[in-house]
Design an enzyme around this catalytic site. Structure first.
Site, PDB file in Angstrom:
ATOM      1  N   ASP A 122       0.830  -1.214   0.000  1.00 27.56           N
ATOM      2  CA  ASP A 122       0.000   0.000   0.000  1.00 27.56           C
ATOM      3  C   ASP A 122       0.861   1.260   0.000  1.00 27.56           C
ATOM      4  OD1 ASP A 122      -2.382  -1.475   0.022  1.00 27.56           O
ATOM      5  OD2 ASP A 122      -2.203  -1.786   2.172  1.00 27.56           O
TER       6      ASP A 122
ATOM      7  N   LYS B 129      -0.077  -7.966  -2.801  1.00 29.02           N
ATOM      8  CA  LYS B 129      -1.466  -7.492  -2.958  1.00 29.02           C
ATOM      9  C   LYS B 129      -1.414  -6.004  -3.268  1.00 29.02           C
ATOM     10  CE  LYS B 129      -4.274  -6.676   0.617  1.00 29.02           C
ATOM     11  NZ  LYS B 129      -4.861  -5.354   0.335  1.00 29.02           N
TER      12      LYS B 129
ATOM     13  N   LYS C 102     -11.466  -4.682  -4.120  1.00 31.13           N
ATOM     14  CA  LYS C 102     -12.704  -4.951  -3.372  1.00 31.13           C
ATOM     15  C   LYS C 102     -13.911  -4.620  -4.231  1.00 31.13           C
ATOM     16  CE  LYS C 102     -10.686  -4.582   1.192  1.00 31.13           C
ATOM     17  NZ  LYS C 102      -9.376  -4.002   0.771  1.00 31.13           N
ATOM     18  N   LEU C 103     -13.986  -5.317  -5.354  1.00 37.34           N
ATOM     19  CA  LEU C 103     -15.032  -5.021  -6.343  1.00 37.34           C
ATOM     20  C   LEU C 103     -16.415  -5.168  -5.727  1.00 37.34           C
ATOM     21  CD1 LEU C 103     -13.360  -6.809  -9.364  1.00 37.34           C
ATOM     22  CD2 LEU C 103     -13.438  -4.370  -8.873  1.00 37.34           C
TER      23      LEU C 103
ATOM     24  N   GLN D 269      -2.662  -3.799  12.792  1.00 36.21           N
ATOM     25  CA  GLN D 269      -4.060  -3.838  13.259  1.00 36.21           C
ATOM     26  C   GLN D 269      -4.237  -4.759  14.473  1.00 36.21           C
ATOM     27  OE1 GLN D 269      -7.259  -3.835  10.179  1.00 36.21           O
ATOM     28  NE2 GLN D 269      -5.610  -3.855   8.669  1.00 36.21           N
TER      29      GLN D 269
ATOM     30  N   LYS E  48       0.679 -16.166  13.993  1.00 31.99           N
ATOM     31  CA  LYS E  48       0.515 -17.568  14.439  1.00 31.99           C
ATOM     32  C   LYS E  48      -0.908 -17.856  14.863  1.00 31.99           C
ATOM     33  CE  LYS E  48       5.046 -18.770  16.192  1.00 31.99           C
ATOM     34  NZ  LYS E  48       5.807 -19.158  17.372  1.00 31.99           N
TER      35      LYS E  48
HETATM   36  O1  C5P Z   1      -0.963  -2.324   6.820  1.00 30.79           O
HETATM   37  P1  C5P Z   1      -1.858  -3.489   7.095  1.00 30.79           P
HETATM   38  O2  C5P Z   1      -1.106  -4.777   7.301  1.00 30.79           O
HETATM   39  O3  C5P Z   1      -2.873  -3.235   8.167  1.00 30.79           O
HETATM   40  O4  C5P Z   1      -2.656  -3.660   5.699  1.00 30.79           O
HETATM   41  C1  C5P Z   1      -3.757  -4.498   5.548  1.00 30.79           C
HETATM   42  C2  C5P Z   1      -4.136  -4.625   4.104  1.00 30.79           C
HETATM   43  O5  C5P Z   1      -5.194  -5.571   3.998  1.00 30.79           O
HETATM   44  C3  C5P Z   1      -4.655  -3.354   3.442  1.00 30.79           C
HETATM   45  O6  C5P Z   1      -4.271  -3.403   2.064  1.00 30.79           O
HETATM   46  C4  C5P Z   1      -6.161  -3.456   3.550  1.00 30.79           C
HETATM   47  O7  C5P Z   1      -6.836  -2.839   2.485  1.00 30.79           O
HETATM   48  C5  C5P Z   1      -6.372  -4.957   3.474  1.00 30.79           C
HETATM   49  N1  C5P Z   1      -7.564  -5.482   4.132  1.00 30.79           N
HETATM   50  C6  C5P Z   1      -7.802  -5.363   5.492  1.00 30.79           C
HETATM   51  N2  C5P Z   1      -8.932  -5.928   6.034  1.00 30.79           N
HETATM   52  C7  C5P Z   1      -9.800  -6.590   5.259  1.00 30.79           C
HETATM   53  C8  C5P Z   1      -9.571  -6.717   3.902  1.00 30.79           C
HETATM   54  C9  C5P Z   1      -8.411  -6.161   3.368  1.00 30.79           C
HETATM   55  O8  C5P Z   1      -7.000  -4.764   6.214  1.00 30.79           O
HETATM   56  N3  C5P Z   1     -10.839  -7.188   5.782  1.00 30.79           N
END
Ligand code: C5P
Length: 218
Positions: free
Chosen positions: A12, A34, A62-63, A173, A178
């Site tokens: 990203d 991704k 995310k269509l 997040q 694991k």
């Molecule tokens: O930086 P981080 O590891 O949090 O990035 C998470 C990635 O996963 C981002 O590209 C976000 O758009 C994607 N994503 C997410 N949660 C979801 C689906 C996709 O964080 N449920």
């Protein structure tokens, strides 16, 4: 996507060269990269082709559109070299099927979003989870996206649909690789904990080694 590492890099970033250099440097530790809107809107769709020379590319747009638009966007992504696209399941079976049908023309894959990892996702998506899994099953998807920071959800999803699980939400997040894997995730998706770290290559290797150790102990 061939599973060797269980790690997908969420690129990203906004800079083309930085993204290509980093992806190249960590390519031994990841199974795919991704791409999402920040990168593609900043650098252009050609970044998909450039990255596909290094590793498999998952186009995470995310269509969530009407079927013919979902299909057109998927087609562009696959033509550029993507191996997979990510689609929302909430738009219903026909929209999702438009992606799986297009993917089959390219030998590509489709992953559907059945739940999300951010606070607030529970407002709507939690109560719809069984339905979103059912829609995904009917559309014959190749796997689902499930929150890696909520292992209970991964388990729940695993019980509802027998398919590959890709889990973001690890590191920045709050999720642990694991724990997500032991709850049933097949791959973890990691962005900031790699590209924002002081040593992204070392971080990618460490994250990969952590889950790999787990695999070999299985
Ligand atoms: O930086 P981080 O590891 O949090 O990035 C998470 C990635 O996963 C981002 O590209 C976000 O758009 C994607 N994503 C997410 N949660 C979801 C689906 C996709 O964080 N449920």
């Amino acid at each position: 996507m061939q599973k060797q590492n269980g790690l997908i890099f969420a690129a990203d970033l906004k800079e083309r060269r930085k993204t290509l250099n980093l992806t190249r440097k960590i390519s031994d530790y990841i199974d795919a990269v991704k791409v999402n809107y920040p990168l593609v809107l900043s650098t252009g769709a050609e970044i998909i082709s450039d990255l596909s020379d290094i590793t498999d590319v998952i186009a995470d747009f995310k269509l969530a559109d009407v079927p013919h638009i979902n299909s057109r966007i998927s087609k562009i992504a696959f033509n550029k070299g993507a191996s997979a696209v990510i689609c929302h399941a909430f738009t219903g079976e026909e929209s999702l099927k438009s992606c799986t049908k297009t993917a089959s023309e390219f030998d590509g894959e489709v992953y559907s979003v059945v739940n999300m990892s951010h606070p607030g996702s529970e407002d709507v998506m939690d109560s719809s989870l069984p339905k979103l899994c059912e829609i995904s099953k009917k559309a014959d998807i190749d796997g689902v996206i499930a929150p890696g920071n909520q292992p209970d959800k991964i388990e729940m999803i695993k019980n509802k649909i027998d398919t590959k699980i890709l889990s973001p939400g690890i590191g920045a997040q709050g999720g642990k690789g694991k724990k997500a894997i032991s709850a049933g995730a097949d791959y973890i998706i990691v962005g900031r904990s790699i590209y924002d770290s002081t040593d992204p290559v070392k971080s990618a290797k460490k994250i990969r080694d952590n889950i790999k150790m787990y695999y070999s102990n299985e």
